[in-house]
Motif scaffolding. Structure first.
Motif, PDB file in Angstrom:
ATOM      1  N   ASP A 274      21.150  47.815 -10.475  1.00  0.00           N
ATOM      2  CA  ASP A 274      19.951  47.012  -9.829  1.00  0.00           C
ATOM      3  C   ASP A 274      18.957  47.923  -9.081  1.00  0.00           C
ATOM      4  N   LEU A 275      18.002  47.505  -8.912  1.00  0.00           N
ATOM      5  CA  LEU A 275      16.541  48.233  -8.439  1.00  0.00           C
ATOM      6  C   LEU A 275      16.641  47.873  -7.134  1.00  0.00           C
ATOM      7  N   ARG A 276      16.760  46.574  -7.027  1.00  0.00           N
ATOM      8  CA  ARG A 276      15.695  45.473  -6.037  1.00  0.00           C
ATOM      9  C   ARG A 276      17.049  44.304  -5.833  1.00  0.00           C
ATOM     10  N   TYR A 277      17.505  43.688  -4.678  1.00  0.00           N
ATOM     11  CA  TYR A 277      17.768  42.297  -4.267  1.00  0.00           C
ATOM     12  C   TYR A 277      16.976  41.675  -3.428  1.00  0.00           C
ATOM     13  N   SER A 278      16.486  40.492  -3.509  1.00  0.00           N
ATOM     14  CA  SER A 278      15.444  39.493  -2.225  1.00  0.00           C
ATOM     15  C   SER A 278      15.709  38.067  -2.237  1.00  0.00           C
ATOM     16  N   LEU A 279      16.425  37.656  -1.023  1.00  0.00           N
ATOM     17  CA  LEU A 279      17.144  36.423  -0.911  1.00  0.00           C
ATOM     18  C   LEU A 279      16.111  35.784  -0.363  1.00  0.00           C
ATOM     19  N   ASP A 280      15.401  34.647  -0.450  1.00  0.00           N
ATOM     20  CA  ASP A 280      14.317  33.614  -0.048  1.00  0.00           C
ATOM     21  C   ASP A 280      15.837  32.788   1.458  1.00  0.00           C
ATOM     22  N   ILE A 281      15.658  32.888   2.125  1.00  0.00           N
ATOM     23  CA  ILE A 281      16.689  32.097   3.237  1.00  0.00           C
ATOM     24  C   ILE A 281      16.458  30.766   3.688  1.00  0.00           C
ATOM     25  N   SER A 282      14.452  30.360   3.412  1.00  0.00           N
ATOM     26  CA  SER A 282      13.819  29.361   3.765  1.00  0.00           C
ATOM     27  C   SER A 282      15.091  28.177   4.697  1.00  0.00           C
ATOM     28  N   LYS A 283      15.664  27.763   2.969  1.00  0.00           N
ATOM     29  CA  LYS A 283      16.241  27.042   3.271  1.00  0.00           C
ATOM     30  C   LYS A 283      17.332  26.423   4.153  1.00  0.00           C
ATOM     31  N   ILE A 284      18.747  27.496   3.810  1.00  0.00           N
ATOM     32  CA  ILE A 284      19.540  27.795   4.862  1.00  0.00           C
ATOM     33  C   ILE A 284      18.702  27.595   6.519  1.00  0.00           C
ATOM     34  N   GLN A 285      17.737  28.223   7.198  1.00  0.00           N
ATOM     35  CA  GLN A 285      16.805  28.102   7.775  1.00  0.00           C
ATOM     36  C   GLN A 285      16.408  26.411   8.537  1.00  0.00           C
TER      37      GLN A 285
END
Length: 327
Positions: A274-285
């Motif tokens: 896989d080239l790239r992973y990226s998670l939006d962490i705004s929910k846990i914030q």
């Protein structure tokens, strides 16, 4: 509180166990670990002899062992998994057995014994690859390699036990972890220990694959927040906020170890990389107040120093793996 921690002798699980026994007086922790090649009782040495710790050597896919250790527990934190992508490409059997069947066995035992919460620890790799932007918790799963597919299957099983059977399940998905006690097949400890020995390091392809790096202590702190206050049936992303290409990471590791680029060997890229992973962490914030506390520069420096000062921990592991490969 009585907590069953599966995979508690592994890299991330042992950090959770050590932190829990240090920071939560009165908590009783039962560790269930199969002690495969990456499970290591030495990871629990700092808490060996702690009155709140019980260790059980066993397999999460063994219903008799799982039933015995789950009885009387308040919560389960499920780390146990086969995780190395390269090994899953060679053979997926152990990954399906541990990650899918093992999770099913634990879920059934948790339901049977009235466990009040089941935290299922997963990975960003279940989403596949993303060229730009970040995944949210509502993004459909689209794994590309056998390891990620087995974790996606276990995620769906865990959530199904919540939706259909009413078990209080929460799923976490994290970005790439790093830190002390990480088995030296993963990129950071592999590169660091090779460089400390003056040996070459293998860089896949052109090094353009991108990952977000999360210190293991931040990960475990976030899991504790989810355990205490996460919404039943919820999925929470946990990230570190430091995205680097493998080439950029390699440069930092060379600098930290005082090594030159002539020790870098470009090797053929692995299948399905896989080239790239990226998670939006705004929910846990937003919901739980999580934010990464360990700056990557500080965490990486401390990690390199730990491996520099703890050769007695990693040298036997590397030599064992080398001997096995030769056989």
């Amino acid at each position: 509180m009585r907590i069953l921690v599966t995979g508690g002798a592994g890299f991330i699980g042992s950090e959770f166990v050590r932190a829990t026994l240090r920071d939560e007086p009165g908590t009783r922790v039962t560790v269930l670990d199969k002690l495969t090649y990456s499970g290591n009782l030495a990871n629990l040495d700092p808490v060996a002899g702690h009155p709140g710790l019980r260790f059980v050597h066993g397999d999460t896919a063994d219903p008799l062992v799982v039933d015995e250790v789950t009885a009387g527990q308040d919560v389960v934190v499920h780390f146990a998994a086969e995780t190395h992508v390269d090994r899953s490409i060679i053979s997926a059997t152990d990954f399906v057995r541990t990650n899918v069947l093992g999770t099913q066995t634990l879920l059934e035992a948790a339901l049977r014994h009235g466990v009040s919460r089941f935290v299922h620890v997963s990975t960003d790799e279940v989403y596949g690859s993303i060229e730009r932007g970040s995944w949210t918790e509502e993004t459909p799963l689209a794994p590309n390699v056998p390891y990620a597919a087995s974790k996606a299957g276990s995620d769906l099983l865990a959530l199904a036990f919540h939706r259909t059977l009413g078990l209080d399940v929460v799923v976490t998905r994290c970005t790439n972890n790093y830190g002390h006690y990480q088995f030296p097949e993963k990129v950071i400890p592999l590169f660091v220990t090779n460089l400390l020995e003056g040996r070459p390091v293998p860089l896949y392809g052109d090094g353009d694959n991108r990952r977000d790096w999360l210190h293991v202590s931040d990960h475990c702190r976030a899991i504790r927040l989810v355990l205490e206050r996460g919404r039943p049936g919820g999925v929470y992303h946990i990230g570190g906020g430091c995205e680097l290409t493998n080439l950029e990471l390699t440069a930092l590791l060379l600098d930290a170890c005082g090594a030159d680029w002539d020790l870098v060997q470009h090797v053929p890229d692995r299948p399905g990389h896989d080239l790239r992973y990226s998670l939006d962490i705004s929910k846990i914030q937003r919901e739980l107040g999580y934010a990464p506390a360990v700056a990557f520069a500080d965490g990486l420096a401390a990690t390199v120093e730990w491996y520099r000062n703890n050769r007695s921990w990693w040298e036997p592991l590397k030599h064992r793996e080398l001997a096995a490969a030769i056989r």
